[in-house]
Design a protein around this motif. Structure first.
Motif, PDB file in Angstrom:
ATOM      1  N   GLY A   1       0.888  -0.771   0.001  1.00 30.13           N
ATOM      2  CA  GLY A   1      -0.084  -0.050   0.299  1.00 30.13           C
ATOM      3  C   GLY A   1       0.985   0.855  -0.137  1.00 30.13           C
ATOM      4  O   GLY A   1       0.146   2.245   0.553  1.00 30.13           O
ATOM      5  N   GLY A   2       2.488   1.048  -0.738  1.00 32.26           N
ATOM      6  CA  GLY A   2       2.840   2.523  -0.342  1.00 32.26           C
ATOM      7  C   GLY A   2       3.850   2.590   0.295  1.00 32.26           C
ATOM      8  O   GLY A   2       5.135   3.577   0.272  1.00 32.26           O
ATOM      9  N   GLU A   3       3.223   1.630   1.445  1.00 37.12           N
ATOM     10  CA  GLU A   3       4.372   1.499   2.765  1.00 37.12           C
ATOM     11  C   GLU A   3       5.278   0.976   3.037  1.00 37.12           C
ATOM     12  O   GLU A   3       5.621  -0.339   2.617  1.00 37.12           O
ATOM     13  N   ALA A   4       6.451   1.481   3.308  1.00 37.22           N
ATOM     14  CA  ALA A   4       6.753   0.110   3.240  1.00 37.22           C
ATOM     15  C   ALA A   4       6.743  -1.155   4.735  1.00 37.22           C
ATOM     16  O   ALA A   4       6.550  -0.153   5.794  1.00 37.22           O
ATOM     17  N   CYS A   5       7.446  -1.827   4.694  1.00 35.34           N
ATOM     18  CA  CYS A   5       6.685  -3.222   5.569  1.00 35.34           C
ATOM     19  C   CYS A   5       7.589  -3.583   6.190  1.00 35.34           C
ATOM     20  O   CYS A   5       7.826  -4.433   6.705  1.00 35.34           O
TER      21      CYS A   5
END
Length: 182
Positions: free
Chosen positions: A4-8
């Motif tokens: 979702g576009g976030e670094a995880c």
């Protein structure tokens, strides 16, 4: 890795050239009994991980993970067992032994889970961070984990784990866990 576009996920890897040591190598033998002598089940079964009546079935790796417990794994902060994650990285692409080890590192907290009775219910611990230090590549097959939790009064925990294949030590891990009321 992003979702979702976030670094995880963040990973750092150090590699070095091999230096043959022959008989000077000091690998630690595996302290666990062979996995074949132990009964196998899903980790979710051992942890009482069924969905509540009327709820959608539980999803997640813990429902697929196959475990052979040596001792512990009952919420008292320590455990030993053999784990195997029978799934593909992608359809038709099996997990490599290294990817299998990396995926199983997440379960050291499950093996050494600490569940505490507090006023108003039970507190467990969720994974916040994992460091995995690999001594050598594991052989294909189950990975043995020997893990222990250390909990402080502010609701933080460290989980130390040693990862083995049948030949001996392959990695050490350290996990930061945070208290989560249930």
């Amino acid at each position: 890795m992003r979702a979702g576009g976030e670094a995880c996920v963040h990973a750092v890897m150090s590699c070095s050239a091999r230096t043959p040591l022959g008989e000077l190598a000091t690998g630690a033998p595996c302290p666990l009994p062979p996995p074949d002598a132990l009964p196998e089940f899903a980790l979710a079964e051992r942890l009482g991980g069924g969905a509540p009546a009327g709820a959608a079935p539980m999803r997640g790796l813990h429902t697929r993970l196959r475990v052979r417990v040596v001792d512990g794994v009952v919420g008292e902060g320590a455990g030993r067992g053999w784990l195997h994650l029978p799934l593909d990285l992608a359809p038709g692409l099996p997990l490599s032994p290294f990817a299998h080890l990396a995926a199983l590192a997440d379960f050291s907290n499950g093996i050494a889970q600490r569940r505490l009775q507090v006023e108003g219910g039970t507190v467990g611990f969720i994974n916040a961070d994992i460091s995995l230090h690999v001594l050598r590549m594991p052989a294909p097959g189950p990975i043995g984990i020997v893990a222990q939790s250390h909990v402080d009064s502010a609701g933080r925990a460290l989980v130390q784990a040693a990862f083995h294949d049948r030949a001996g030590l392959v990695a050490q891990g350290l996990q930061t866990s945070l208290a989560a009321a249930r």
